[in-house]
Scaffold this motif. Structure first.
Motif, short mmCIF file in Angstrom:
data_model
loop_
_atom_site.label_atom_id
_atom_site.label_comp_id
_atom_site.label_asym_id
_atom_site.label_seq_id
_atom_site.Cartn_x
_atom_site.Cartn_y
_atom_site.Cartn_z
N GLY A 250 0.80 -1.21 0.00
CA GLY A 250 0.00 0.00 0.00
C GLY A 250 0.83 1.26 0.00
O GLY A 250 1.99 1.28 -0.43
N SER A 251 0.23 2.34 0.50
CA SER A 251 0.87 3.65 0.50
C SER A 251 0.60 4.35 1.82
O SER A 251 -0.31 3.99 2.57
CB SER A 251 0.35 4.50 -0.66
OG SER A 251 -1.05 4.72 -0.52
N SER A 252 1.39 5.38 2.09
CA SER A 252 1.23 6.14 3.33
C SER A 252 1.94 7.47 3.19
O SER A 252 2.98 7.57 2.54
CB SER A 252 1.80 5.35 4.52
OG SER A 252 1.63 6.07 5.72
N THR A 253 1.36 8.51 3.78
CA THR A 253 2.00 9.81 3.85
C THR A 253 2.53 10.02 5.26
O THR A 253 1.80 9.87 6.23
CB THR A 253 1.02 10.94 3.49
OG1 THR A 253 0.60 10.77 2.13
CG2 THR A 253 1.68 12.30 3.63
N VAL A 254 3.81 10.36 5.34
CA VAL A 254 4.49 10.46 6.63
C VAL A 254 4.73 11.93 6.96
O VAL A 254 5.18 12.71 6.11
CB VAL A 254 5.83 9.70 6.61
CG1 VAL A 254 6.52 9.79 7.98
CG2 VAL A 254 5.61 8.25 6.22
N THR A 255 4.40 12.32 8.17
CA THR A 255 4.68 13.68 8.65
C THR A 255 5.47 13.60 9.95
O THR A 255 5.38 12.62 10.69
CB THR A 255 3.38 14.46 8.90
OG1 THR A 255 2.57 13.75 9.85
CG2 THR A 255 2.60 14.65 7.61
N ALA A 256 6.26 14.63 10.21
CA ALA A 256 7.08 14.66 11.43
C ALA A 256 7.13 16.08 11.96
O ALA A 256 7.16 17.05 11.20
CB ALA A 256 8.49 14.16 11.13
N ALA A 257 7.13 16.21 13.28
CA ALA A 257 7.19 17.53 13.91
C ALA A 257 7.78 17.38 15.31
O ALA A 257 7.64 16.34 15.96
CB ALA A 257 5.80 18.15 13.99
N PHE A 258 8.47 18.43 15.76
CA PHE A 258 8.91 18.46 17.15
C PHE A 258 7.69 18.51 18.06
O PHE A 258 6.73 19.24 17.79
CB PHE A 258 9.78 19.69 17.41
CG PHE A 258 11.15 19.63 16.80
CD1 PHE A 258 12.12 18.78 17.32
CD2 PHE A 258 11.48 20.42 15.72
CE1 PHE A 258 13.39 18.72 16.77
CE2 PHE A 258 12.75 20.37 15.16
CZ PHE A 258 13.70 19.51 15.69
N ILE A 259 7.71 17.73 19.13
CA ILE A 259 6.61 17.80 20.10
C ILE A 259 6.52 19.21 20.68
O ILE A 259 5.44 19.73 20.91
CB ILE A 259 6.82 16.74 21.20
CG1 ILE A 259 6.59 15.34 20.62
CG2 ILE A 259 5.88 16.98 22.38
CD1 ILE A 259 6.76 14.22 21.61
N ASN A 260 7.68 19.84 20.89
CA ASN A 260 7.72 21.24 21.31
C ASN A 260 8.09 22.08 20.09
O ASN A 260 9.25 22.15 19.71
CB ASN A 260 8.75 21.44 22.41
CG ASN A 260 8.84 22.89 22.87
OD1 ASN A 260 8.11 23.76 22.38
ND2 ASN A 260 9.74 23.16 23.80
N PRO A 261 7.10 22.72 19.43
CA PRO A 261 7.40 23.44 18.18
C PRO A 261 8.34 24.62 18.36
O PRO A 261 8.91 25.11 17.38
CB PRO A 261 6.01 23.91 17.71
CG PRO A 261 5.17 23.92 18.95
CD PRO A 261 5.69 22.81 19.81
N ALA A 262 8.53 25.08 19.60
CA ALA A 262 9.45 26.20 19.82
C ALA A 262 10.90 25.77 19.65
O ALA A 262 11.78 26.62 19.50
CB ALA A 262 9.24 26.78 21.22
N CYS A 273 5.67 13.98 2.15
CA CYS A 273 6.40 12.71 2.04
C CYS A 273 5.38 11.60 1.81
O CYS A 273 4.92 10.94 2.74
CB CYS A 273 7.20 12.46 3.32
SG CYS A 273 8.03 10.86 3.37
N SER A 274 5.01 11.42 0.54
CA SER A 274 4.02 10.41 0.16
C SER A 274 4.74 9.19 -0.38
O SER A 274 5.39 9.25 -1.43
CB SER A 274 3.06 10.98 -0.90
OG SER A 274 2.33 12.07 -0.36
N LEU A 275 4.63 8.08 0.33
CA LEU A 275 5.36 6.87 -0.01
C LEU A 275 4.40 5.78 -0.48
O LEU A 275 3.25 5.72 -0.04
CB LEU A 275 6.14 6.36 1.21
CG LEU A 275 7.10 7.36 1.88
CD1 LEU A 275 7.75 6.72 3.10
CD2 LEU A 275 8.14 7.84 0.90
N SER A 276 4.88 4.93 -1.37
CA SER A 276 4.09 3.78 -1.81
C SER A 276 5.02 2.66 -2.20
O SER A 276 6.11 2.89 -2.74
CB SER A 276 3.19 4.16 -3.00
OG SER A 276 3.97 4.56 -4.11
N VAL A 277 4.62 1.44 -1.89
CA VAL A 277 5.41 0.27 -2.26
C VAL A 277 5.42 0.14 -3.78
O VAL A 277 4.36 0.12 -4.42
CB VAL A 277 4.84 -1.00 -1.61
CG1 VAL A 277 5.63 -2.23 -2.06
CG2 VAL A 277 4.87 -0.88 -0.10
N GLY A 278 6.61 0.11 -4.37
CA GLY A 278 6.74 0.06 -5.81
C GLY A 278 6.82 1.42 -6.46
O GLY A 278 7.08 1.54 -7.65
#
Length: 676
Positions: A250-262, A273-278
């Motif tokens: 399948g596919s998945s979009t990955v996001t990342a962020a600091f827990i403390n945005p400051a 970051c949109s990923l898919s197998v193949g």
């Protein structure tokens, strides 16, 4: 003799039987139940693991060493468990040395829900499978390769049905293991390098604990999060990278962020970051930690990054943690006024962060003989003309120079007086770093004139020097010229006395703390971190050094850029940020390199009776090719009194001079970044 031989034979047979039992049993570990091929390598390995039916990701340490574990939520059948060994500390595919596979046969081996943790016995059996080309056994061979840096990391892989592989995170150790990892006796040598090879089941493991949560099935997006570089901590103002890789289905979009945005911001090379197998199967994230002088010096805190994956993506390698640190000191801006590209550092006075910079201490006549520096927390004698005689005359209007021995005797007399200056008895001559902290490089007249307009009186405005307590490696005393702001060294001559003290009682936590003038200095100031400079990371990042004292990142190679005029130096540094064909382009992954200002460049200097030149000291502490023999390095700071000139620093003796013309002098360049 026959009796002795028979005893040896019987002992050998007993050891053989015990070894066979060790292979088929768990040797005290809790055995996991479940149907499996009991003759397979994987089944034997499973029986040596410690098992807990609770899927709590808890790492069970059954030896003096740390352990590796994996957790599952339901019964999973694995066809193979493999371990890959790498010559890099990032488990990069191009550094693969060899791999060990433990097959479960055609049917595989069933692992009921729970947590499976390695033991000394399982680790010993595993490392003995390592190919032993030059050693009596695999464990000894693995230790030899680890010590020679031929093996630096390893990674477990779990094969589901259909030969689908789920990779655990890279095991690469920490600073305590020199950012390396393998199966060793980490308890040997009292738990310090060079450790030892595994030689018995009770002494075999890893430098730290590792755990991975495995998915219930491979028919789902599986997102593996791995750091691209192995660093224990990141200095604020810098960045670290990690990658997200998809497997499964399948596919998945990955996001990342600091827990403390400051703390900072995280960006991906492809947004989103949109990923898919193949399809697109991985993307890189860059986590930038903001430069924030509001953090206390030597701040060191571990936190986590929040990572999400859509479509039920199963995350491996999370929670993803980082450690943000701050420098031991913050540097002052080079001139009064607001912050700008040419005025980087802690600003002061009008529109600055510290305003006012100076205030007269106290209200009584005795107290008003002193001035507080609200930025550095130093208290200075207000009248620079009061110290030409012993005992001092605090009301004198004539600036008088005396020799160094007389200067030290005068300070001792002040501190033992029945009427000490402003009521304190801890006065001293300033260090050279304390003296240079007082310079306003943006003032177009003599330094003495600026001081006299800022609350001091009788500061000399002609070529008069001030003694410091700092000695250069030839035994001369480092001095400051109050007219020109030049730093030089001399002996057997005369200079003025300007007493100073650290006013902790008035300003206990100044924003700009002054560092000692050397790593072994006994003078006043902040002690240098050890190590002072650290290589940013492995690979291309080894071209840069992070200064733990100031937080700045420096180009490591002192001759990366050719000698140039001042404008040419600025152009060549800018090209590092913009031009792919330029020397140092995007060095260490950054595009914000610049010329250092004079305060930043001088922060590299180490005095205090060095037996080598300053350049030699830098070259022995992480830098390479810093030129000496009288060669200069440009700063980005213009000489305010002579705008056609700029301030350089002689990296051989630390002398700074204002005589270098921007258009005709060709000088070396040492780019820097950070600090803002």
């Amino acid at each position: 003799m026959l009796i002795k031989i028979n005893k040896i034979i019987r002992s050998s047979l007993m050891l053989l039987v015990e070894s066979l039992i060790l292979i088929s049993c768990s040797s005290g570990a809790i055995n996991a139940s479940g149907t499996s091929n009991q003759q397979s390598d994987l089944s034997q390995y499973k029986n040596l693991l410690a098992y807990s039916s609770q899927n709590n990701s808890r790492l069970i340490s059954s030896t003096q060493n740390n352990q590796q574990s994996f957790s599952i939520n339901t019964t999973v059948t694995l066809l193979n468990v493999g371990v890959k060994f790498f010559s890099s500390n990032t488990c990069s595919n191009n550094s693969l040395v060899t791999e060990i596979n433990m097959s479960g046969g055609e049917q595989g081996v069933a692992f009921p829900a729970g947590t499976y943790t390695s033991t000394g016995a399982s680790n010993l059996a595993l490392c003995n499978r390592y190919p032993a080309a030059d050693s009596p056994n695999g464990c000894t061979q693995l230790y030899t390769l680890f010590e020679s840096n031929a093996i630096q990391s390893l990674q477990f892989e779990y094969t589901y049905s259909g030969s689908n592989v789920v990779a655990a995170g890279c095991m690469s150790g920490s600073a305590n293991s020199s950012f390396k990892e393998t199966i060793l006796n980490w308890a040997a040598n009292n738990g310090t390098s060079p450790w030892g090879a595994c030689n018995e089941s009770a002494n075999c493991g890893f430098s730290q604990s590792y755990n991975v949560n495995l998915p219930d099935t491979y028919a789902t997006p599986i997102i593996n999060i791995n750091p691209l570089t192995t660093v224990e901590s990141t200095m604020m103002g810098n960045a670290f990278q990690f990658t997200a890789t998809i497997s499964g289905a399948g596919s998945s979009t990955v996001t990342a962020a600091f827990i403390n945005p400051a703390i900072g911001i995280i960006t991906s090379a492809t947004d989103p970051c949109s990923l898919s197998v193949g399809g697109v199967e991985n993307c890189n994230f860059t986590a930038i930690i903001y430069w924030n002088p509001l953090l206390s010096n030597n701040y060191n805190a571990e936190s986590q990054i929040l990572i999400n994956a859509t479509n039920g993506g199963f995350l491996i390698g999370t929670p993803f943690s980082y450690v943000a640190i701050s420098p031991a000191v913050y540097l002052a801006a080079t001139e009064s006024g607001p912050s700008s590209d040419n005025n980087i550092g802690i600003t002061y006075d009008s529109d600055g962060r510290v305003n006012p910079r100076f205030t007269t201490y106290g209200s009584t006549e005795t107290e008003s003989n002193c001035v507080l520096d609200n930025m550095t927390g130093l208290m200075w004698a207000k009248n620079l003309a009061g110290f030409g005689t012993n005992p001092p005359n605090y009301n004198s209007t004539t600036f008088t120079k005396i020799n160094y021995a007389a200067a030290k005797a005068l300070i001792e007399s002040m501190n033992s007086s029945s009427n000490p200056l402003c009521g304190y008895r801890d006065w001293s001559l300033p260090t050279i770093n304390q003296l240079t902290s007082i310079i306003n490089y943006g003032y177009s007249s003599a330094l003495g004139n600026w001081l006299n307009s800022s609350g001091f009186i009788n500061a000399p405005t002609t070529a008069a020097q001030i003694w410091s307590t700092t000695l250069y490696n030839n035994g001369n005393v480092v001095i400051l010229n109050m007219a020109t702001s030049l730093v030089n060294n001399q002996n057997g001559s005369t200079a003025g006395v300007w007493p100073v003290r650290l006013a902790i009682d008035k300003i206990p936590n100044p924003i700009v703390k002054i560092a000692k003038p050397g790593s072994t200095s006994t003078e006043s100031g902040v002690t240098w971190p050890n190590p002072r400079f650290v290589i940013e990371s492995s690979g291309i990042e080894s071209n840069c050094l992070v200064d733990n004292l100031t937080g700045l990142m420096w180009v490591r190679n002192g001759v990366l850029l050719d000698q140039n005029t001042w404008a040419g130096a600025i152009e060549s540094v800018n090209a590092m940020n913009t031009t792919a064909s330029a020397a140092g382009y995007n060095l260490c992954g950054y595009s914000d390199w610049r010329l250092p200002n004079i305060n930043e460049l001088r922060s590299l200097l180490s005095y205090v009776n060095q037996t080598t030149t300053l350049a030699e000291w830098l070259n022995s502490n992480g830098f390479i090719n810093i030129r000496e023999e009288g060669y200069l390095y440009w700063s980005g700071t213009t000489v305010a009194a002579t705008p056609a000139n700029a301030w350089p620093v002689n990296m051989s003796n630390g002398i700074s001079t204002a005589s270098q013309a921007k258009t005709t002098s060709t000088v070396y360049v040492l780019p820097v970044r950070g600090g803002k």
